[in-house]
Design a protein around this motif. Structure first.
Motif, PDB file in Angstrom:
ATOM      1  N   LEU A  42      10.770 -40.930-104.002  1.00  0.00           N
ATOM      2  CA  LEU A  42      12.132 -41.379-103.743  1.00  0.00           C
ATOM      3  C   LEU A  42      12.787 -40.676-102.555  1.00  0.00           C
ATOM      4  O   LEU A  42      13.328 -41.349-101.666  1.00  0.00           O
ATOM      5  CB  LEU A  42      12.978 -41.218-105.011  1.00  0.00           C
ATOM      6  CG  LEU A  42      14.327 -41.950-105.009  1.00  0.00           C
ATOM      7  CD1 LEU A  42      14.142 -43.431-104.708  1.00  0.00           C
ATOM      8  CD2 LEU A  42      15.019 -41.771-106.366  1.00  0.00           C
ATOM      9  N   PRO A  43      12.775 -39.340-102.465  1.00  0.00           N
ATOM     10  CA  PRO A  43      13.380 -38.711-101.281  1.00  0.00           C
ATOM     11  C   PRO A  43      12.658 -39.045 -99.981  1.00  0.00           C
ATOM     12  O   PRO A  43      13.303 -39.249 -98.948  1.00  0.00           O
ATOM     13  CB  PRO A  43      13.316 -37.207-101.596  1.00  0.00           C
ATOM     14  CG  PRO A  43      12.329 -37.069-102.680  1.00  0.00           C
ATOM     15  CD  PRO A  43      12.359 -38.325-103.459  1.00  0.00           C
ATOM     16  N   CYS A  44      11.326 -39.113-100.014  1.00  0.00           N
ATOM     17  CA  CYS A  44      10.580 -39.457 -98.798  1.00  0.00           C
ATOM     18  C   CYS A  44      10.871 -40.887 -98.367  1.00  0.00           C
ATOM     19  O   CYS A  44      11.042 -41.163 -97.171  1.00  0.00           O
ATOM     20  CB  CYS A  44       9.081 -39.259 -99.015  1.00  0.00           C
ATOM     21  SG  CYS A  44       8.565 -37.532 -99.187  1.00  0.00           S
ATOM     22  N   PHE A  45      10.925 -41.801 -99.339  1.00  0.00           N
ATOM     23  CA  PHE A  45      11.214 -43.191 -99.014  1.00  0.00           C
ATOM     24  C   PHE A  45      12.634 -43.337 -98.461  1.00  0.00           C
ATOM     25  O   PHE A  45      12.867 -44.104 -97.513  1.00  0.00           O
ATOM     26  CB  PHE A  45      11.051 -44.062-100.256  1.00  0.00           C
ATOM     27  CG  PHE A  45      11.399 -45.513-100.035  1.00  0.00           C
ATOM     28  CD1 PHE A  45      10.526 -46.353 -99.374  1.00  0.00           C
ATOM     29  CD2 PHE A  45      12.612 -46.024-100.471  1.00  0.00           C
ATOM     30  CE1 PHE A  45      10.847 -47.689 -99.156  1.00  0.00           C
ATOM     31  CE2 PHE A  45      12.945 -47.349-100.265  1.00  0.00           C
ATOM     32  CZ  PHE A  45      12.054 -48.184 -99.605  1.00  0.00           C
ATOM     33  N   THR A  46      13.586 -42.614 -99.031  1.00  0.00           N
ATOM     34  CA  THR A  46      14.980 -42.695 -98.568  1.00  0.00           C
ATOM     35  C   THR A  46      15.090 -42.273 -97.109  1.00  0.00           C
ATOM     36  O   THR A  46      15.662 -42.999 -96.282  1.00  0.00           O
ATOM     37  CB  THR A  46      15.882 -41.804 -99.432  1.00  0.00           C
ATOM     38  OG1 THR A  46      15.810 -42.233-100.795  1.00  0.00           O
ATOM     39  CG2 THR A  46      17.317 -41.873 -98.957  1.00  0.00           C
ATOM     40  N   LEU A  47      14.548 -41.120 -96.779  1.00  0.00           N
ATOM     41  CA  LEU A  47      14.626 -40.636 -95.404  1.00  0.00           C
ATOM     42  C   LEU A  47      13.789 -41.498 -94.468  1.00  0.00           C
ATOM     43  O   LEU A  47      14.216 -41.807 -93.348  1.00  0.00           O
ATOM     44  CB  LEU A  47      14.167 -39.182 -95.344  1.00  0.00           C
ATOM     45  CG  LEU A  47      14.244 -38.477 -93.992  1.00  0.00           C
ATOM     46  CD1 LEU A  47      15.652 -38.551 -93.413  1.00  0.00           C
ATOM     47  CD2 LEU A  47      13.800 -37.022 -94.120  1.00  0.00           C
ATOM     48  N   GLY A  48      12.613 -41.925 -94.904  1.00  0.00           N
ATOM     49  CA  GLY A  48      11.774 -42.774 -94.070  1.00  0.00           C
ATOM     50  C   GLY A  48      12.397 -44.124 -93.807  1.00  0.00           C
ATOM     51  O   GLY A  48      12.266 -44.681 -92.714  1.00  0.00           O
ATOM     52  N   LEU A  49      13.097 -44.676 -94.805  1.00  0.00           N
ATOM     53  CA  LEU A  49      13.766 -45.960 -94.635  1.00  0.00           C
ATOM     54  C   LEU A  49      14.802 -45.902 -93.519  1.00  0.00           C
ATOM     55  O   LEU A  49      14.924 -46.817 -92.698  1.00  0.00           O
ATOM     56  CB  LEU A  49      14.418 -46.369 -95.955  1.00  0.00           C
ATOM     57  CG  LEU A  49      15.106 -47.738 -95.998  1.00  0.00           C
ATOM     58  CD1 LEU A  49      14.075 -48.848 -95.873  1.00  0.00           C
ATOM     59  CD2 LEU A  49      15.900 -47.890 -97.290  1.00  0.00           C
ATOM     60  N   LEU A  50      15.551 -44.817 -93.462  1.00  0.00           N
ATOM     61  CA  LEU A  50      16.591 -44.693 -92.441  1.00  0.00           C
ATOM     62  C   LEU A  50      16.001 -44.453 -91.059  1.00  0.00           C
ATOM     63  O   LEU A  50      16.556 -44.892 -90.056  1.00  0.00           O
ATOM     64  CB  LEU A  50      17.542 -43.553 -92.813  1.00  0.00           C
ATOM     65  CG  LEU A  50      18.270 -43.724 -94.152  1.00  0.00           C
ATOM     66  CD1 LEU A  50      19.213 -42.565 -94.411  1.00  0.00           C
ATOM     67  CD2 LEU A  50      19.054 -45.025 -94.178  1.00  0.00           C
ATOM     68  N   LEU A  51      14.885 -43.766 -90.998  1.00  0.00           N
ATOM     69  CA  LEU A  51      14.251 -43.510 -89.704  1.00  0.00           C
ATOM     70  C   LEU A  51      13.508 -44.724 -89.165  1.00  0.00           C
ATOM     71  O   LEU A  51      13.244 -44.819 -87.965  1.00  0.00           O
ATOM     72  CB  LEU A  51      13.284 -42.332 -89.826  1.00  0.00           C
ATOM     73  CG  LEU A  51      13.909 -40.970 -90.144  1.00  0.00           C
ATOM     74  CD1 LEU A  51      12.821 -39.946 -90.405  1.00  0.00           C
ATOM     75  CD2 LEU A  51      14.810 -40.506 -89.011  1.00  0.00           C
ATOM     76  N   SER A  52      13.162 -45.650 -90.042  1.00  0.00           N
ATOM     77  CA  SER A  52      12.371 -46.806 -89.615  1.00  0.00           C
ATOM     78  C   SER A  52      13.138 -47.720 -88.662  1.00  0.00           C
ATOM     79  O   SER A  52      12.522 -48.477 -87.907  1.00  0.00           O
ATOM     80  CB  SER A  52      11.914 -47.615 -90.838  1.00  0.00           C
ATOM     81  OG  SER A  52      13.025 -48.188 -91.512  1.00  0.00           O
TER      82      SER A  52
END
Length: 341
Positions: free
Chosen positions: A211-221
């Protein structure tokens, strides 16, 4: 061929030489920004608990009673030796980095992987489907994902997960049992659980990471989507792509074999720099998910007004960004010979 290969060592040498002024500027900015704050860190942290003599002793212990230029030179010398100082509660900042840096590193790598896995395929689709509803939808998604506040997206995702997957972990880096039983060898919990051959702990750690990795990765994408889309559109109009189409090669293969591969070359540098910027995004992400990393420590010391610890941690982040940027430049020069000139 010899000129191109001969220019690579010179390019690498120039980039390494530029590290010195880059680091000097960054370190100077960190030093000055923390010194322009009103008062001094000792008074801010202990002013209501220690008398004046005790405050003076603390200042002398930290070297804050010396002239500013002396403090500045000592700070540069300590940074060159990777000595990031001590906190006001006598903890070595380097020990904090070694102990909790692994959590921030795994969060950064995981978020970066999610950003690439989301951004590159969507950018490729948007470039190929230019000016279609699919392109418009992906572009809107990219803008929204880039502009949305990390903490807000994190909270929304936590609420969504708790509603549909109530047993999924949304807090911390692992369960307490995993933290207790997995022996610390590398200070990176995921690696330690794998080395311990403990599949239950490994699955638990991975679940906490998602969940934390996906959250940050989603915004960087969002940035990656835009860059890949622009470069795919540009390469689709190049002469060699038109020549491939004229030979009767199917459009999907033209995009995959010709346009897409060449479109990634100028994107490599920016994607690599995004990895460095992920460190800054990790700070808010760690606070949102109660992640025990350097971002959480940094916010804690800012709250406690421990400017010495803040200076040490910010210095480490600045040096990490410089090192990553140099590595990315060198890798880009290996992939694309044009950047060497």
């Amino acid at each position: 061929m010899s000129a191109a290969s001969g220019s690579l060592p010179r390019y690498i040498l120039v980039r390494l030489l530029l590290v010195v002024p880059m680091m000097w500027v960054l370190l100077t900015m960190v030093f000055l920004l923390l010194r322009v704050a009103p008062g001094d860190p000792v008074t801010a942290a202990f002013g209501d608990r220690l008398n004046e003599d005790q405050l003076d002793a603390r200042r002398a212990q930290l070297g804050l009673d010396r002239p500013l230029i002396v403090q500045y030179l000592d700070y540069l010398g300590d940074a060159a030796r990777l000595d990031f100082g001590q906190t006001l509660d006598n903890r070595d900042v380097l020990d904090i980095i070694q102990t909790q840096g692994g959590a921030t590193l795994t969060l950064t790598i995981g978020a970066f992987l999610f950003a690439v896995l989301i951004g590159v395929p969507l950018g490729r689709i948007a470039g190929r489907r230019r000016d279609t509803p699919i392109d418009a939808g992906i572009r809107i998604f990219g803008v929204v994902s880039y502009a949305a506040p990390i903490f807000w997206v994190g909270i929304m995702l936590v609420l969504l997960v708790l509603k549909y997957f109530p047993s999924w972990p949304t807090d911390g880096i692992a369960d307490s049992e995993t933290l207790y039983y997995v022996p610390e060898k590398t200070k990176i919990l995921l690696v330690d659980s794998i080395l311990a051959n403990d599949s239950v702990s490994t699955v638990d750690v991975l679940q906490h990471h998602v969940l934390p990795c996906f959250t940050l990765g989603l915004l960087l994408s969002g940035v990656i989507i835009r860059l890949v889309r622009i470069n795919v559109i540009r390469t689709l109009g190049d002469d060699y792509v038109e020549a491939a189409r004229a030979r009767g090669i199917p459009e999907r293969r033209v995009v995959r074999k010709h346009a897409f591969r060449n479109a990634l070359v100028p994107v490599i540098t920016v994607i690599g720099l995004q990895f460095a910027l992920t460190l800054s995004g990790a700070i808010l992400t760690e606070r949102t998910f109660n992640w025990p990393g350097l971002g959480t420590e940094l916010v804690t010391y800012v709250t406690d007004r421990d400017y010495v610890a803040v200076q040490g941690l910010v210095t480490f982040f600045a040096l990490a960004v410089v090192v990553v940027s140099v590595v990315v430049d060198v890798l880009n020069a290996l992939v694309d010979p044009r950047v060497r000139y």
